[in-house]
Design a protein around this motif. Structure first.
Motif, mmCIF file in Angstrom:
data_model
loop_
_atom_site.group_PDB
_atom_site.id
_atom_site.type_symbol
_atom_site.label_atom_id
_atom_site.label_comp_id
_atom_site.label_asym_id
_atom_site.label_seq_id
_atom_site.Cartn_x
_atom_site.Cartn_y
_atom_site.Cartn_z
ATOM 1 N N HIS A 229 -43.159 -18.410 27.625
ATOM 2 C CA HIS A 229 -43.342 -19.311 26.484
ATOM 3 C C HIS A 229 -44.730 -19.938 26.568
ATOM 4 C CE1 HIS A 229 -39.068 -18.803 25.921
ATOM 5 N NE2 HIS A 229 -38.813 -19.345 27.091
ATOM 6 N N GLY A 230 -45.605 -19.576 25.664
ATOM 7 C CA GLY A 230 -46.948 -20.158 25.630
ATOM 8 C C GLY A 230 -47.047 -21.210 24.551
ATOM 9 N N ILE A 231 -46.858 -22.483 24.930
ATOM 10 C CA ILE A 231 -46.943 -23.570 23.952
ATOM 11 C C ILE A 231 -48.401 -23.955 23.726
ATOM 12 C CG2 ILE A 231 -46.229 -25.925 23.441
ATOM 13 C CD1 ILE A 231 -43.793 -25.491 25.166
ATOM 14 N N PHE A 232 -49.155 -24.130 24.801
ATOM 15 C CA PHE A 232 -50.593 -24.422 24.760
ATOM 16 C C PHE A 232 -50.876 -25.648 23.888
ATOM 17 C CE2 PHE A 232 -50.560 -19.640 25.165
ATOM 18 C CZ PHE A 232 -50.816 -19.651 26.517
ATOM 19 N N SER A 233 -50.325 -26.785 24.275
ATOM 20 C CA SER A 233 -50.542 -28.017 23.521
ATOM 21 C C SER A 233 -51.785 -28.726 24.030
ATOM 22 C CB SER A 233 -49.320 -28.937 23.654
ATOM 23 O OG SER A 233 -49.093 -29.267 25.016
ATOM 24 N N GLY A 234 -52.285 -29.649 23.209
ATOM 25 C CA GLY A 234 -53.473 -30.415 23.589
ATOM 26 C C GLY A 234 -54.695 -29.526 23.710
ATOM 27 N N ASP A 235 -55.409 -29.645 24.824
ATOM 28 C CA ASP A 235 -56.619 -28.856 25.059
ATOM 29 C C ASP A 235 -56.336 -27.665 25.966
ATOM 30 O OD1 ASP A 235 -56.122 -30.341 27.314
ATOM 31 O OD2 ASP A 235 -58.225 -30.525 27.864
ATOM 32 N N ALA A 236 -55.103 -27.148 25.952
ATOM 33 C CA ALA A 236 -54.728 -26.065 26.872
ATOM 34 C C ALA A 236 -55.554 -24.806 26.629
ATOM 35 C CB ALA A 236 -53.239 -25.760 26.733
ATOM 36 N N ILE A 237 -55.762 -24.443 25.364
ATOM 37 C CA ILE A 237 -56.525 -23.232 25.064
ATOM 38 C C ILE A 237 -57.964 -23.379 25.531
ATOM 39 C CG2 ILE A 237 -57.475 -21.874 23.171
ATOM 40 C CD1 ILE A 237 -54.656 -21.141 23.793
ATOM 41 N N ASN A 238 -58.543 -24.565 25.356
ATOM 42 C CA ASN A 238 -59.915 -24.780 25.806
ATOM 43 C C ASN A 238 -60.016 -24.726 27.329
ATOM 44 O OD1 ASN A 238 -62.672 -25.387 25.088
ATOM 45 N ND2 ASN A 238 -62.349 -27.403 25.965
ATOM 46 N N ARG A 239 -58.998 -25.204 28.012
ATOM 47 C CA ARG A 239 -58.989 -25.137 29.473
ATOM 48 C C ARG A 239 -58.887 -23.690 29.950
ATOM 49 N NH1 ARG A 239 -58.027 -29.459 32.638
ATOM 50 N NH2 ARG A 239 -57.046 -28.075 34.160
ATOM 51 N N ILE A 240 -58.012 -22.914 29.309
ATOM 52 C CA ILE A 240 -57.862 -21.513 29.698
ATOM 53 C C ILE A 240 -59.139 -20.730 29.425
ATOM 54 C CG2 ILE A 240 -56.632 -19.384 29.089
ATOM 55 C CD1 ILE A 240 -54.120 -21.030 28.780
ATOM 56 N N GLU A 241 -59.812 -21.076 28.332
ATOM 57 C CA GLU A 241 -61.049 -20.373 27.990
ATOM 58 C C GLU A 241 -62.122 -20.580 29.052
ATOM 59 O OE1 GLU A 241 -63.716 -19.718 23.933
ATOM 60 O OE2 GLU A 241 -62.605 -21.570 24.253
ATOM 61 N N GLN A 242 -62.134 -21.744 29.701
ATOM 62 C CA GLN A 242 -63.124 -22.029 30.729
ATOM 63 C C GLN A 242 -62.594 -21.816 32.142
ATOM 64 O OE1 GLN A 242 -65.117 -25.794 30.200
ATOM 65 N NE2 GLN A 242 -64.767 -25.811 28.007
ATOM 66 N N SER A 243 -61.351 -21.370 32.288
ATOM 67 C CA SER A 243 -60.742 -21.243 33.604
ATOM 68 C C SER A 243 -61.086 -19.888 34.226
ATOM 69 C CB SER A 243 -59.226 -21.401 33.497
ATOM 70 O OG SER A 243 -58.663 -20.304 32.805
ATOM 71 N N ALA A 244 -60.537 -19.662 35.414
ATOM 72 C CA ALA A 244 -60.758 -18.410 36.139
ATOM 73 C C ALA A 244 -59.748 -17.341 35.779
ATOM 74 C CB ALA A 244 -60.705 -18.684 37.651
ATOM 75 N N ILE A 245 -58.895 -17.577 34.807
ATOM 76 C CA ILE A 245 -57.912 -16.577 34.388
ATOM 77 C C ILE A 245 -58.628 -15.494 33.585
ATOM 78 C CG2 ILE A 245 -55.807 -16.180 33.052
ATOM 79 C CD1 ILE A 245 -55.028 -19.059 33.575
ATOM 80 N N ASP A 246 -58.450 -14.250 33.987
ATOM 81 C CA ASP A 246 -59.112 -13.143 33.301
ATOM 82 C C ASP A 246 -58.320 -12.651 32.091
ATOM 83 O OD1 ASP A 246 -61.432 -12.629 35.152
ATOM 84 O OD2 ASP A 246 -59.785 -12.431 36.579
ATOM 85 N N LYS A 247 -57.003 -12.705 32.138
ATOM 86 C CA LYS A 247 -56.187 -12.264 31.003
ATOM 87 C C LYS A 247 -54.874 -13.029 31.005
ATOM 88 C CE LYS A 247 -56.402 -8.093 29.467
ATOM 89 N NZ LYS A 247 -56.793 -8.332 28.049
ATOM 90 N N VAL A 248 -54.498 -13.494 29.812
ATOM 91 C CA VAL A 248 -53.235 -14.210 29.611
ATOM 92 C C VAL A 248 -52.308 -13.313 28.804
ATOM 93 C CG1 VAL A 248 -52.136 -16.284 28.701
ATOM 94 C CG2 VAL A 248 -54.440 -16.414 29.630
ATOM 95 N N VAL A 249 -51.094 -13.146 29.289
ATOM 96 C CA VAL A 249 -50.084 -12.329 28.616
ATOM 97 C C VAL A 249 -48.891 -13.231 28.313
ATOM 98 C CG1 VAL A 249 -48.635 -10.278 28.744
ATOM 99 C CG2 VAL A 249 -50.865 -10.284 29.875
ATOM 100 N N VAL A 250 -48.573 -13.395 27.028
ATOM 101 C CA VAL A 250 -47.472 -14.258 26.599
ATOM 102 C C VAL A 250 -46.563 -13.463 25.674
ATOM 103 C CG1 VAL A 250 -48.809 -16.382 26.815
ATOM 104 C CG2 VAL A 250 -48.798 -15.167 24.645
ATOM 105 N N THR A 251 -45.396 -13.999 25.418
ATOM 106 C CA THR A 251 -44.480 -13.408 24.445
ATOM 107 C C THR A 251 -44.600 -14.169 23.130
ATOM 108 O OG1 THR A 251 -42.592 -14.821 25.011
ATOM 109 C CG2 THR A 251 -42.920 -12.821 26.326
ATOM 110 N N ASN A 252 -44.040 -13.594 22.088
ATOM 111 C CA ASN A 252 -44.076 -14.244 20.775
ATOM 112 C C ASN A 252 -42.840 -15.085 20.526
ATOM 113 O OD1 ASN A 252 -42.347 -12.063 20.572
ATOM 114 N ND2 ASN A 252 -43.003 -11.480 18.518
ATOM 115 N N SER A 253 -42.295 -15.690 21.582
ATOM 116 C CA SER A 253 -41.204 -16.642 21.390
ATOM 117 C C SER A 253 -41.673 -17.886 20.653
ATOM 118 C CB SER A 253 -40.605 -17.032 22.743
ATOM 119 O OG SER A 253 -41.576 -17.674 23.553
ATOM 120 N N THR A 254 -42.975 -18.155 20.689
ATOM 121 C CA THR A 254 -43.610 -19.208 19.898
ATOM 122 C C THR A 254 -44.781 -18.578 19.144
ATOM 123 O OG1 THR A 254 -45.056 -19.834 21.742
ATOM 124 C CG2 THR A 254 -42.966 -21.019 21.524
#
Length: 444
Positions: A376-401
Motif C-alpha cells: 500500500h503506497g499512501i505517500f502522504s505529506g512530502d513522502a514522494i519528495n523524500r523518495i525522489e531524493q533518497s537512495a531508493i533506486d526503484k519503488v514497486v507498489v500495488t494499485n490498492s490506492t
C-alpha cells in the motif's frame, strides 16, 4: 455469475473498473453527492434486491469521508433488500495506529510533513525551533519605524498600528498576540502531565494509552449491514478478531514474489530486507519461498543519561530523579549486504521515513542497488519528495490506492502492480461459494 452486483466508491474508481473488467460484468451505477454542508447522499441506480453486492472502497485519500460513504452505501443496499453485502477494502482504514501516545521526539518523524529541499535520512533528524510570533512582531515594528515597506493586514480590535516615518499616516496594523486569561479557582487542583518515555510510561510506571479504533471500525461496518469483509495485507493480522463476520485477508506475497522472480536479475543473489522488526515475518516468508538471504534493520531506542560530576550518593540520586534521560534512536543492520541487490519489503508506506532511512543505511553498508516493494503506497505529506531524493533506486507498489499522481512525479523510478485480478477472483469464488485459500499462496 449468479446475481452479482459490484458497486464502486469514489476513493478508487479505476480499481473498480479493473475488477469489473476481470469479472466481465458491467459496473453498477452509484450516484454519490455532497451537500453544501458536507453531508453525503447515496443513490443506487440499479436494483439490488436479493443480489450478492460487493462494494469496493479503499481507505485512502479523504479517509473519513470515504469510510462514511462506504457505511451509507452498505446501509442503502441492506435497506434495498440486498441478499448479502460484502465490503471490499483493499487498504483497511484505521488499522495502523500505535497503542502508545505519538512521540515525535522519540520517533524522529513529525506529525505534519512539509516539503523541503534537502533531507538527511538520519534516524533522529534535528528539528529547529521556529521563531516566535513575538520576534516577528518586533522585526515588523522595527522595519516600520525605519520607513521600510511592509505588507498590510486587516485592522482588528486591539491591534498595534505602525506609523511610517515619511508621511506619518497609518500603514500597517500589526495584530497583538492574544493570550486567554487563566482563572484558577483551586490552585491545588492544577496538574501537569508528566514526561513519558518511548514506551509511553511515566516515572511512576503508569503507561499512557490512546483509544484503539479497531473495535469501533468493526462495529460500524457490521452495524451498517456488512455481511463480509475483503481486504489485503492488514497491518496487524489480529485485526480480524475485532469482527463478528468473516474477514478474508488477501496477501500480496504471490504478486511480489512473481515480480522478484521475473524482473530482478539474479534474484537468488539478492537480499530480502525488512526495514523494521515488525515486518520481519512478512519478509522472511518471501525470502524462504525464493531461497534468498535475509537481513533485518533494527531500530533501538536507548536512554542517554546526562553526564554529571561525581557527587555524593544522596545528591546523585536526587539529581538523577530530577533530570529525565533523553531517548536516542540507533539503527543497526543485521546481515551482509556488501555488493548485493537489496529488496526492502513493507506492507504500507505513509510518510516514507522508515523506508528512506533504511535505504540510506543499506547504501552506507555497501549495497549495490535498492528496490522497495510495498503493498500500500499512501505517500502522504512530502513522502514522494523524500523518495525522489533518497537512495531508493526503484519503488514497486500495488494499485490498492491511486498511484497516477505519484507516477507523474517519480516516472521510471516507480512501478505499479495490478491487484484487481486477485480481488476479482476472490469476488468470483465467494459468489460461487468456493474456497479462497488458494489465493493466499498462488495469487491469480
Amino acid at each position: 455469475m449468479r446475481d452479482l452486483i459490484v458497486l464502486g466508491g469514489s476513493s478508487h474508481p479505476d480499481l473498480t473498473k479493473s475488477i469489473c473488467r476481470n469479472l466481465t460484468i458491467e459496473q453498477s451505477q452509484v450516484d454519490s453527492r455532497k451537500f453544501a454542508n458536507g453531508e453525503i447522499s447515496i443513490e443506487i441506480k440499479n436494483s439490488v434486491r436479493e443480489k450478492d453486492v460487493f462494494i469496493v472502497q479503499s481507505g485512502c485519500g479523504h479517509v473519513n469521508d470515504n469510510f462514511l460513504e462506504l457505511l451509507i452505501t452498505i446501509a442503502a443496499c441492506k435497506t434495498a433488500s440486498a441478499k448479502r453485502v460484502t465490503a471490499v477494502l483493499p487498504l483497511f482504514p484505521y488499522s495502523r495506529q500505535p497503542d502508545i501516545p505519538y512521540l515525535p521526539s522519540a520517533t524522529g518523524a513529525p506529525s505534519i510533513s512539509v516539503k523541503k529541499d534537502e533531507y538527511t535520512f538520519e534516524s533522529a533528524p534535528g528539528t529547529p525551533n521556529p521563531l516566535s510570533k513575538r520576534d516577528n512582531q518586533d522585526k515588523q515594528l522595527g522595519a516600520a519605524s525605519a520607513g521600510a515597506s511592509v505588507p498590510v493586514t486587516p485592522t482588528t480590535p486591539g491591534s498595534i498600528a505602525s506609523v511610517s516615518a515619511n508621511d506619518g499616516k497609518l500603514r500597517m496594523p500589526v495584530p497583538r498576540r492574544y493570550t486567554a486569561k487563566s482563572i484558577v479557582t483551586n490552585s491545588a487542583a492544577m496538574t501537569f502531565l508528566p514526561q513519558v518515555d518511548a514506551l509511553g510510561k511515566t516515572e511512576s510506571g503508569y503507561k499512557q494509552w490512546i483509544s484503539p479504533n479497531g473495535t469501533l471500525i468493526a462495529n460500524l461496518l457490521t452495524t451498517a449491514g456488512a455481511d463480509r469483509v475483503i481486504t489485503m495485507d492488514l497491518h496487524d493480522p489480529q485485526f480480524q478478531g475485532f469482527f463478528n463476520v468473516p474477514v478474508d485477508n488477501l496477501y500480496s506475497k504471490p504478486i511480489l514474489k512473481h515480480y522478484i522472480l521475473n524482473f530482478i536479475p539474479n534474484y537468488k543473489d539478492c537480499v530480502i530486507v525488512s526495514p523494521d522488526s515488525g515486518g520481519a515475518k512478512r519478509a522472511t516468508a518471501i525470502a524462504d519461498g525464493l531461497g534468498c538471504s535475509f537481513a533485518l534493520i533494527h531500530k533501538e531506542r536507548r536512554a542517554k543519561i546526562p553526564k554529571n560530576p561525581p557527587l555524593t550518593s544522596m545528591t546523585n540520586s536526587l539529581l538523577s530523579n530530577s533530570k529525565n534521560p533523553t531517548m536516542v534512536a540507533t539503527t543497526m543492520l543485521v546481515g551482509d549486504v556488501q555488493e548485493k541487490v537489496c529488496v526492502l519489503i513493507d506492507d504500507l508506506v505513509d510518510t516514507s521515513y522508515t523506508i528512506t532511512r533504511a535505504a540510506k543505511l543499506l547504501k552506507d553498508q555497501g549495497a549495490k542497488y535498492v528496490y522497495a516493494l510495498v503493498t500500500h503506497g499512501i505517500f502522504s505529506g512530502d513522502a514522494i519528495n523524500r523518495i525522489e531524493q533518497s537512495a531508493i533506486d526503484k519503488v514497486v507498489v500495488t494499485n490498492s490506492t491511486p498511484q497516477s499522481e505519484h507516477v507523474e512525479v517519480l516516472g521510471d523510478r516507480i512501478e505499479v502492480l495490478d491487484v484487481s485480478r486477485v480481488f476479482a477472483e476472490a469476488i468470483r469464488r465467494i459468489n460461487n461459494g468456493e474456497s479462497v485459500s488458494m489465493l493466499f499462496d498462488h495469487g491469480w
